[in-house]
Scaffold this motif. Structure first.
Motif, PDB file in Angstrom:
ATOM      1  N   ILE A 405       0.826  -1.197   0.000  1.00 16.15           N
ATOM      2  CA  ILE A 405       0.000   0.000   0.000  1.00 16.15           C
ATOM      3  C   ILE A 405       0.868   1.258   0.000  1.00 16.15           C
ATOM      4  CG2 ILE A 405      -1.675   1.332   1.366  1.00 16.15           C
ATOM      5  CD1 ILE A 405      -2.818  -1.372   2.289  1.00 16.15           C
ATOM      6  N   GLN A 406       1.942   1.232   0.817  1.00 18.63           N
ATOM      7  CA  GLN A 406       2.812   2.385   0.881  1.00 18.63           C
ATOM      8  C   GLN A 406       3.506   2.636  -0.451  1.00 18.63           C
ATOM      9  OE1 GLN A 406       3.064   4.495   3.591  1.00 18.63           O
ATOM     10  NE2 GLN A 406       4.049   5.751   2.029  1.00 18.63           N
ATOM     11  N   ASN A 407       3.917   1.532  -1.099  1.00 23.80           N
ATOM     12  CA  ASN A 407       4.538   1.670  -2.414  1.00 23.80           C
ATOM     13  C   ASN A 407       3.564   2.282  -3.411  1.00 23.80           C
ATOM     14  OD1 ASN A 407       6.940   0.592  -1.550  1.00 23.80           O
ATOM     15  ND2 ASN A 407       6.405  -1.513  -2.175  1.00 23.80           N
ATOM     16  N   THR A 412       1.660   7.287  -6.625  1.00 18.61           N
ATOM     17  CA  THR A 412       0.496   7.999  -7.156  1.00 18.61           C
ATOM     18  C   THR A 412       0.518   9.447  -6.705  1.00 18.61           C
ATOM     19  OG1 THR A 412      -0.794   7.341  -5.230  1.00 18.61           O
ATOM     20  CG2 THR A 412      -0.943   5.944  -7.178  1.00 18.61           C
ATOM     21  N   THR A 413      -0.225  10.279  -7.394  1.00 18.59           N
ATOM     22  CA  THR A 413      -0.293  11.690  -7.029  1.00 18.59           C
ATOM     23  C   THR A 413      -1.677  11.995  -6.515  1.00 18.59           C
ATOM     24  OG1 THR A 413      -0.937  12.283  -9.281  1.00 18.59           O
ATOM     25  CG2 THR A 413       1.421  12.329  -8.758  1.00 18.59           C
ATOM     26  N   GLY A 414      -1.738  12.908  -5.557  1.00 15.82           N
ATOM     27  CA  GLY A 414      -3.030  13.327  -5.037  1.00 15.82           C
ATOM     28  C   GLY A 414      -3.687  12.235  -4.220  1.00 15.82           C
ATOM     29  N   THR A 415      -5.011  12.196  -4.253  1.00 15.34           N
ATOM     30  CA  THR A 415      -5.778  11.235  -3.456  1.00 15.34           C
ATOM     31  C   THR A 415      -6.691  10.430  -4.359  1.00 15.34           C
ATOM     32  OG1 THR A 415      -7.446  12.941  -3.054  1.00 15.34           O
ATOM     33  CG2 THR A 415      -5.717  12.674  -1.383  1.00 15.34           C
ATOM     34  N   ALA A 419      -6.942   4.946  -8.696  1.00 15.55           N
ATOM     35  CA  ALA A 419      -5.585   4.681  -9.180  1.00 15.55           C
ATOM     36  C   ALA A 419      -4.777   3.928  -8.142  1.00 15.55           C
ATOM     37  CB  ALA A 419      -4.901   5.998  -9.537  1.00 15.55           C
ATOM     38  N   LEU A 420      -4.955   4.269  -6.882  1.00 16.95           N
ATOM     39  CA  LEU A 420      -4.253   3.578  -5.803  1.00 16.95           C
ATOM     40  C   LEU A 420      -4.637   2.111  -5.763  1.00 16.95           C
ATOM     41  CD1 LEU A 420      -2.585   3.421  -3.189  1.00 16.95           C
ATOM     42  CD2 LEU A 420      -4.579   4.290  -1.956  1.00 16.95           C
ATOM     43  N   GLN A 421      -5.926   1.848  -5.866  1.00 15.97           N
ATOM     44  CA  GLN A 421      -6.407   0.468  -5.804  1.00 15.97           C
ATOM     45  C   GLN A 421      -5.896  -0.343  -6.992  1.00 15.97           C
ATOM     46  OE1 GLN A 421     -10.643  -0.138  -6.359  1.00 15.97           O
ATOM     47  NE2 GLN A 421     -10.650  -1.732  -4.819  1.00 15.97           N
ATOM     48  N   GLU A 422      -5.934   0.256  -8.194  1.00  9.58           N
ATOM     49  CA  GLU A 422      -5.480  -0.446  -9.378  1.00  9.58           C
ATOM     50  C   GLU A 422      -3.988  -0.744  -9.315  1.00  9.58           C
ATOM     51  OE1 GLU A 422      -6.684   1.909 -12.685  1.00  9.58           O
ATOM     52  OE2 GLU A 422      -8.750   1.109 -12.686  1.00  9.58           O
ATOM     53  N   LYS A 423      -3.203   0.230  -8.843  1.00  5.82           N
ATOM     54  CA  LYS A 423      -1.760   0.013  -8.764  1.00  5.82           C
ATOM     55  C   LYS A 423      -1.433  -1.069  -7.748  1.00  5.82           C
ATOM     56  CE  LYS A 423       2.648   2.318  -8.825  1.00  5.82           C
ATOM     57  NZ  LYS A 423       3.326   3.539  -9.268  1.00  5.82           N
ATOM     58  N   ASN A 424      -2.149  -1.061  -6.647  1.00  2.00           N
ATOM     59  CA  ASN A 424      -1.932  -2.082  -5.619  1.00  2.00           C
ATOM     60  C   ASN A 424      -2.303  -3.467  -6.159  1.00  2.00           C
ATOM     61  OD1 ASN A 424      -1.239  -3.001  -3.052  1.00  2.00           O
ATOM     62  ND2 ASN A 424      -3.369  -2.867  -2.323  1.00  2.00           N
ATOM     63  N   GLU A 425      -3.404  -3.542  -6.913  1.00  2.00           N
ATOM     64  CA  GLU A 425      -3.839  -4.809  -7.475  1.00  2.00           C
ATOM     65  C   GLU A 425      -2.828  -5.318  -8.504  1.00  2.00           C
ATOM     66  OE1 GLU A 425      -8.139  -6.387  -8.585  1.00  2.00           O
ATOM     67  OE2 GLU A 425      -7.397  -5.035 -10.130  1.00  2.00           O
ATOM     68  N   LYS A 426      -2.357  -4.425  -9.353  1.00  2.00           N
ATOM     69  CA  LYS A 426      -1.372  -4.817 -10.369  1.00  2.00           C
ATOM     70  C   LYS A 426      -0.100  -5.333  -9.708  1.00  2.00           C
ATOM     71  CE  LYS A 426       1.310  -3.072 -14.287  1.00  2.00           C
ATOM     72  NZ  LYS A 426       1.582  -1.902 -15.172  1.00  2.00           N
ATOM     73  N   LYS A 457      -7.566  -9.293 -16.160  1.00  6.01           N
ATOM     74  CA  LYS A 457      -6.747  -8.319 -15.425  1.00  6.01           C
ATOM     75  C   LYS A 457      -5.355  -8.189 -16.043  1.00  6.01           C
ATOM     76  CE  LYS A 457      -9.220  -8.786 -11.056  1.00  6.01           C
ATOM     77  NZ  LYS A 457      -9.804  -7.423 -11.149  1.00  6.01           N
ATOM     78  N   LEU A 458      -4.823  -9.280 -16.580  1.00 10.83           N
ATOM     79  CA  LEU A 458      -3.537  -9.193 -17.282  1.00 10.83           C
ATOM     80  C   LEU A 458      -3.655  -8.260 -18.487  1.00 10.83           C
ATOM     81  CD1 LEU A 458      -2.356 -12.941 -17.233  1.00 10.83           C
ATOM     82  CD2 LEU A 458      -1.546 -11.062 -15.791  1.00 10.83           C
ATOM     83  N   THR A 459      -4.786  -8.363 -19.192  1.00 15.87           N
ATOM     84  CA  THR A 459      -5.015  -7.475 -20.337  1.00 15.87           C
ATOM     85  C   THR A 459      -5.203  -6.036 -19.891  1.00 15.87           C
ATOM     86  OG1 THR A 459      -6.083  -9.285 -21.553  1.00 15.87           O
ATOM     87  CG2 THR A 459      -6.516  -7.045 -22.319  1.00 15.87           C
ATOM     88  N   LYS A 460      -5.979  -5.854 -18.836  1.00 16.23           N
ATOM     89  CA  LYS A 460      -6.257  -4.509 -18.334  1.00 16.23           C
ATOM     90  C   LYS A 460      -4.988  -3.787 -17.920  1.00 16.23           C
ATOM     91  CE  LYS A 460      -8.539  -2.182 -14.461  1.00 16.23           C
ATOM     92  NZ  LYS A 460      -9.356  -2.357 -13.245  1.00 16.23           N
TER      93      LYS A 460
END
Length: 465
Positions: A405-407, A412-415, A419-426, A457-460
């Protein structure tokens, strides 16, 4: 015509039930206490007993116990309140065929009585803690864990209604079994139950499988074909892995739910359908809906009533009941006489986390029965990974999640929560792929998603393997 003993200390309710059953061409014997019921049971030729739980001299459970001791094949149906689910579970454990809840639904009562009388001619004494359905139907474990009892109570409440049901649960938890039970306890029980796995439907074929097509609608459509909705007309359709349904088909499904009409691919004609919809998913499609992967309006249409099936690791109290059920099924199929597990094997299965849930447990038990050379399953017949499962400690898991989560926050920028959730999932998918040496099947299993969802999700996230 059957001779039914109706036991209830309330004269008006007893008479109401008795009169209704007489109009259905049954012969009725009435009793207003447990003692008078036992006297009738011993002196008259009774085919089935319908008893209330609350009786003045002894309760319905004690009455069931005595009856089953004297005549194990006598079908007994208990009448109880919605709030008495634990009592109802105990009645099944004692050998009752089924229980029905007040206020009594006449159609449900007649259906249950018919099933009990049909089974009486072929069945032996009921097995503890499982519900046995009519011949050819599966057995269902109720369970004793609080989660299972809550699930059972909610299932009993929603089954007789017309509500659309959304079943949530990890892969292998038994979502289709729950859907079948809802169907069998509904007024549509005698109509078709059609199951369709949306996870394996391509964008091109999904509409045809659901709604049908006419001859010449597309290459390969050599004749008219009914879709799943037409085949389920009057009954229930079960849409498994609904979260994988292509977006374009979601629009068509929403229209079918709203208008109760289907249009075959290539046709302008609308066909009326009367179908109850039960959907299931192992994903949080409510979250997906906010990300435009699953339509929010369709989600709310499907989610009139939500049932959450807990993972097996969350209800270890039920493990032995499922082992007993799968053991009986495997022995019957493989013609073996295995009675259980030895102490060491029992310890291994109790401490295993069962990421594949009931489906994995069933396969393990069936394999062990096939390999077993004696009456008891030993560790030698269990898969090697059960005894050598690598389990992360709670502290490590929390630390890993916090780091991920910290990574994601740092990147990410802002709040931007999406985007945070997607990056964490990826990041989690990439880490899991590395751990499994890019084995997609193992990765999907560890992530508790199916292969189709993983591919999406791999495609996304544009992850190339």
């Amino acid at each position: 015509m059957a001779k039914i003993l109706v036991v209830d200390d309330d004269p008006s309710f007893n008479e109401m039930l008795s009169s209704y059953l007489r109009r259905q061409d049954h012969e009725i014997e009435q009793a207003f206490s447990s003692q008078s019921a036992l006297a009738a049971f011993k002196t008259k030729s009774i085919d089935l007993i319908l008893t209330d739980f609350k009786l003045p001299d002894m309760d319905g459970l004690e009455l069931i116990r005595i009856i089953k001791d004297e005549k194990p094949d006598m079908p007994v149906i208990l009448i109880t309140n919605y709030s008495d689910v634990r009592t109802a579970v105990t009645s099944i454990q004692l050998g009752a065929f089924e229980f029905i809840t007040k206020p009594v639904n006449p159609d449900e009562m007649l259906l249950t009585i018919g099933q009990a009388l049909q089974e009486k001619t072929t069945s032996t004494a009921a097995k503890p803690k499982t519900i046995k359905k009519a011949s050819g139907s599966p057995e269902y474990v109720i369970g004793t864990s609080p989660q299972s009892l809550d699930l059972w109570q909610h299932l009993q409440l929603v089954a007789p209604t017309k509500m659309t049901v959304l079943i949530l649960g990890e892969s292998g938890t038994g979502k289709e079994y729950a859907a079948k039970m809802i169907h069998e306890k509904s007024k549509r029980a005698k109509a078709p139950f059609v199951a369709l796995d949306c996870g394996v439907l391509s964008k091109e074929l999904a509409a045809s499988e659901l709604f049908g097509h006419i001859k010449g609608a597309f290459t390969g459509a050599v004749q008219d074909k009914k879709g799943a909705f037409e085949n389920a007309n009057g009954g229930t359709i079960f849409l498994d892995e609904i979260g994988n349904l292509p977006y374009e088909v979601q629009v068509q499904l929403l229209r079918v739910i709203q208008e109760r009409k289907v249009r075959r691919v290539g046709s302008e004609k609308e066909i009326d359908v009367d179908v109850r919809i039960i959907a299931a998913t192992n994903e949080n499609i409510a979250v997906s809906g906010s990300q435009s992967e699953f339509r929010t309006d369709l989600f709310h249409r499907l989610n009139e009533f939500e049932l959450k099936i807990p993972a097996l690791r969350e209800r270890k109290e039920d493990l032995n009941e499922y082992i007993g059920l799968f053991l009986r099924q495997a022995c019957n199929e493989l013609e073996r006489e295995v009675t259980g597990l030895d102490a060491e094997a029992q310890s291994i299965v109790q401490h295993y986390s069962w990421p594949g849930n009931l489906r994995e447990l069933k396969n393990v038990i069936k394999r062990a029965v096939l390999l077993s050379t004696g009456e008891l399953i030993t560790p030698a017949q269990l898969p090697h990974e059960l005894a050598n499962e690598e389990v992360l400690s709670t502290t490590d898991t929390i630390a890993d999640n916090a780091a991920s989560i910290q990574n994601a926050i740092n990147g990410t920028t802002g709040t931007d929560l999406k985007a945070l959730q997607e990056k964490n999932e990826k990041q989690l998918i990439l880490e899991t792929l590395e751990k499994t040496k890019y084995n997609k099947s193992k990765t999907a299993k560890l992530l508790n998603i199916d292969r189709k969802t993983l591919y999406n999700k791999l495609t996304k996230y544009q992850i190339e393997i």
